[in-house]
Design an enzyme around this catalytic site. Structure first.
Site, short mmCIF file in Angstrom:
data_model
loop_
_atom_site.label_atom_id
_atom_site.label_comp_id
_atom_site.label_asym_id
_atom_site.label_seq_id
_atom_site.Cartn_x
_atom_site.Cartn_y
_atom_site.Cartn_z
N CYS A 1 -2.99 2.02 6.61
CA CYS A 1 -3.13 1.39 7.93
C CYS A 1 -3.71 2.37 8.93
O CYS A 1 -4.22 1.96 9.97
CB CYS A 1 -1.79 0.87 8.40
SG CYS A 1 -0.57 2.18 8.43
N GLY B 1 2.61 -10.48 11.08
CA GLY B 1 3.55 -9.91 12.05
C GLY B 1 3.75 -10.83 13.26
O GLY B 1 4.88 -11.01 13.73
N GLU C 1 8.65 4.27 14.02
CA GLU C 1 9.43 4.60 12.81
C GLU C 1 9.42 6.12 12.60
O GLU C 1 8.55 6.82 13.11
CB GLU C 1 8.84 3.88 11.60
CG GLU C 1 9.02 2.38 11.70
CD GLU C 1 8.75 1.63 10.41
OE1 GLU C 1 7.89 2.07 9.63
OE2 GLU C 1 9.42 0.61 10.18
N ASN D 1 0.80 -1.23 0.00
CA ASN D 1 0.00 0.00 0.00
C ASN D 1 0.84 1.28 0.00
O ASN D 1 0.36 2.32 -0.42
CB ASN D 1 -1.05 -0.01 1.13
CG ASN D 1 -0.44 0.08 2.50
OD1 ASN D 1 0.72 -0.29 2.69
ND2 ASN D 1 -1.20 0.54 3.47
N GLY E 1 2.93 -4.70 7.81
CA GLY E 1 1.90 -5.51 7.15
C GLY E 1 0.82 -5.90 8.13
O GLY E 1 0.60 -5.21 9.13
N GLU F 1 5.13 -3.02 12.40
CA GLU F 1 4.13 -1.98 12.10
C GLU F 1 2.94 -2.70 11.50
O GLU F 1 2.96 -3.11 10.34
CB GLU F 1 4.71 -0.97 11.10
CG GLU F 1 5.89 -0.18 11.62
CD GLU F 1 5.47 0.88 12.65
OE1 GLU F 1 4.28 1.23 12.70
OE2 GLU F 1 6.34 1.33 13.40
#
Ligand SMILES: NC(=O)c1ccc[n+]([C@@H]2O[C@H](COP(=O)([O-])OP(=O)(O)OC[C@H]3O[C@@H](n4cnc5c(N)ncnc54)[C@H](O)[C@@H]3O)[C@@H](O)[C@H]2O)c1
Ligand SMILES: O=CCCC(=O)O
Length: 493
Positions: free
Chosen positions: A299, A248, A474, A167, A243, A265
Site C-alpha cells: 500500500c 473500507g 497502527e 499482501n 484493504g 488502513e
C-alpha cells in the site's frame, strides 16, 4: 489425515502449523456445512489447498464467544499477564519463522527472503505491544471543582472484528491483534481468502503461547456477506480493517449503524519525487525498494514517480540498469528476487494500465509484457516515461511492478501534482537541500513520508493515512490507544 486437505509442496519442520481449519469457540474445526474454498499458489496458478469456508451463523457464534471470553476474565487480566503472553507468542513466531515464511511465500507468492522479513516484521508488533501493555497510563487531571479529583482510566474496547488483506498475510494481522490483546480486547479475525493459512498458523502459535481460547477466533470465509457480521453485530465494538478504500468506506458505513470504533488502513497512490538537487543513486535505490518491493503490491508503493526534467534521463537509465538484474520466479525458489502478482485479475490490471498509458503517449522503456516462460501470475517489471495525469495510473493504484515516470520543472508544480489525489497514505521525495526538505515535507498531503529513503515501515513509526487513505494509526506509541476507551472518573471529596 493431515488437518489440511492437501500437503504443502515443501517440507516444514512443524507440519501442524499448516492447517485449513478455523478456530471458533475453543475448537479447531471445519465449517458445519463442510464447505471449503480453494487457495491458489500464485507462482504456479495451481491449487495449494482448500480452506474451511464459514457461514454467517459461525461468525455470530465466534463473536458471542469472544464477547463472553472478554467479559468473563480477559478484561480482568493484568497488563503484566497480557504482556507476558505476548512475549511468549513473539518468541514462538521467531522460533517458527522459517516455517511461517514458507507458508506465507507459497500462498502469497512473495520471495522467501521477503516472507522471512515479513514474519520478523509481524513479530516486531507482538513484542512492541507486549512492551506497550505495561506502560499504558491513565491521568490525574486538575479539577475545576472544589475538593474534587478527575482521573482517566484506559479500558479495552471489547470484541474487535479484524479484516485484513493478502499482501501482508502476517504483519497486517499482528499489527492489529497484538495491540488488541495488549489492551485486553478479544478478537474475531476474518483472514484474506487468498492467504488464510499464515493467519491460521499465527493463531496456532498464539494459543500455544497461552492466549485464552475464547478470546481469539479465526474464521476464514469466501462469503463476504458472512464476514459483514463483524461490521454490524452489536457485540463487536470495533472494526479494524486493512484493504481497499471502497471496501473500507462500505465497512465504515455499516459500522456506523452501531457506532463502532473504526481503524481504516486503506489504499494509497504514493508520489515519489526526485528533485534536481537529489542524490540520484539514492533516489534509484529508494525507487527499487518502494516501487518494486513485493512486486509492487504494498500500500506504500510509489505509484507516480515525478522526476525533475534535468535529471530525468539519468534517473531513468540508472533505474533500467538496476531493474534488468531482477530475477522473476517462484517466490520460494532460491535466487529469485521478485515473485508473481497475487492472481490473474492483478495481472490484468497492470496490463490495462500499461496499455492505457501507451495509448495516451507514454513511452515504454522497459518490460511491458507477461513473461513468456511462466505459468503463474507474472508481469515483467515495467518502466514508462512521459506519463501524464490523464492516464489511469495517475489516479488508480496499479498495485503491480509498473514504474510510471512524470517530468516536472518546478517545486510548486510538483507539489500540486503530488497532492492532486484523493489518497494520502505515503509519499517520498529526494533532495539534498535541507530548506527544501523541510518545506516540501510540510506541504505534501500524506500520513507517512520518506525523505531520501524508500523504506518507511517500522514498528516504532505510526502507520496510517490521511484523506481517503484511512482513519487511525497502527504500530508506534499510538497503536494501543486504537483499542482502548478513555473513561473519565470525577471523584468528589
Ligand atoms: N493502508 C494500509 O495499511 C494498507 C495495507 C495493505 C493493503 N492496503 C490496501 O489494500 C488493497 C489491497 O488489498 P485487497 O485487494 O485484499 O483489498 P480488499 O479491500 O479487496 O480486501 C481486503 C479484505 O477485505 C475483504 N473484503 C473484500 N471485499 C469485501 C466485501 N465486499 N465485504 C467484506 N469483506 C470484503 C477481503 O476478503 C480481504 O480480507 C490496496 O488498496 C492496498 O493499498 C492498505
Ligand atoms: O501494504 C501495506 C503495509 C506494508 C507495510 O507495513 O510496510
Amino acid at each position: 489425515m493431515n488437518n489440511s486437505l492437501y500437503q504443502l509442496p515443501v517440507q516444514i519442520a512443524n507440519p501442524a502449523l499448516f492447517d485449513s481449519r478455523g478456530f471458533i469457540a475453543g475448537k479447531w474445526r471445519y465449517a458445519a456445512s463442510d464447505k471449503t474454498f480453494p487457495v491458489t499458489e500464485p507462482s504456479s496458478g495451481q491449487i495449494l489447498a482448500h480452506c474451511a469456508d464459514f457461514s454467517q451463523e459461525e461468525f455470530v457464534e465466534a463473536i458471542e464467544e469472544a464477547d463472553h471470553g472478554f467479559r468473563k476474565y480477559f478484561y480482568q487480566t493484568t497488563a503484566k499477564q497480557r504482556s507476558s503472553l505476548l512475549r511468549k507468542w513473539n518468541d514462538l513466531i521467531l522460533e517458527n519463522l522459517d516455517d511461517l515464511a514458507k507458508i506465507l511465500s507459497l500462498e502469497n507468492g512473495k520471495t522467501l527472503s521477503e516472507a522471512k522479513g515479513e514474519v520478523a516484521y509481524a513479530a516486531s508488533f507482538v513484542l512492541w505491544f507486549a512492551e506497550e501493555a505495561v506502560r499504558s497510563y491513565g491521568e490525574v487531571i486538575p479539577s475545576s471543582y472544589q475538593n474534587t479529583t478527575a482521573l482517566t482510566f484506559k479500558e479495552p474496547v471489547g470484541v474487535c472484528g479484524i479484516i485484513t488483506p493478502w499482501n501482508f498475510p502476517a504483519a497486517m494481522i499482528t499489527r492489529k491483534i497484538a495491540p488488541a490483546f495488549a489492551a485486553g480486547c478479544s478478537v474475531v479475525i476474518k483472514p484474506p481468502s487468498e492467504t488464510p493459512f499464515t493467519a491460521i498458523a499465527l493463531v496456532k502459535l498464539a494459543l500455544e503461547a497461552g492466549l485464552p481460547p475464547d478470546i481469539v477466533h479465526v474464521v476464514p470465509t469466501k462469503d463476504r456477506n458472512a464476514s459483514l457480521e463483524l461490521a454490524t453485530h452489536p457485540k463487536v465494538k470495533k472494526i479494524s480493517f486493512t484493504g481497499s478504500t471502497n471496501v473500507g468506506k462500505m465497512l465504515t458505513k455499516l459500522a456506523a449503524g452501531t457506532m463502532k470504533r473504526v481503524s481504516m488502513e486503506l489504499g494509497g497512490n504514493a508520489p515519489f519525487i526526485v528533485f534536481d538537487d537529489a542524490d540520484i543513486e539514492k533516489a534509484v535505490e529508494g525507487a527499487l525498494i518502494c516501487k518494486f518491493r513485493s512486486s509492487g503490491q504494498t500500500c506504500v508503493c510509489a505509484n507516480r514517480l515525478y522526476v525533475h526534467q534535468d535529471v530525468l534521463e539519468d534517473f531513468t537509465q540508472r533505474l533500467i540498469g538496476r531493474v534488468q538484474s531482477f530475477k522473476l520466479g517462484r517466490g520460494i525458489d532460491e535466487g529469485i528476487t521478485h515473485g508473481p502478482l497475487v492472481n490473474a485479475a492483478a495481472v490484468e490490471k497492470v496490463k490495462h494500465h500499461v496499455a492505457d498509458a501507451i495509448e495516451k503517449g507514454g513511452q515504454l522503456r522497459y518490460g511491458g509484457a507477461v513473461p513468456a516462460d511462466t505459468s503463474g501470475y507474472f508481469y515483467q517489471p515495467t518502466i514508462i516515461t512521459n506519463a501524464n495525469k490523464d492516464m489511469l495510473l495517475a489516479t488508480d493504484e496499479t498495485f503491480g511492478p509498473l514504474a510510471a515516470i512524470f517530468a516536472f520543472s518546478s517545486e510548486e508544480e510538483v507539489i500540486e501534482m503530488a497532492n492532486d489525489t484523493e489518497f494520502g497514505l505515503a509519499g517520498y521525495f529526494f533532495s539534498e537541500n535541507i530548506n527544501r526538505v523541510l518545506r516540501v515535507a510540510r506541504r505534501l498531503e500524506c500520513g507517512m513520508l520518506g525523505v531520501n529513503t524508500g523504506l518507511i515501515s517500522a514498528v516504532e513509526t505510526p502507520f496510517g493515512g490521511v484523506k481517503e487513505s484511512g482513519i487511525g494509526r497502527e504500530g508506534s506509541k499510538y497503536g494501543l490507544g486504537e483499542y482502548q476507551n478513555i473513561k473519565a472518573v470525577t471523584i468528589r471529596g
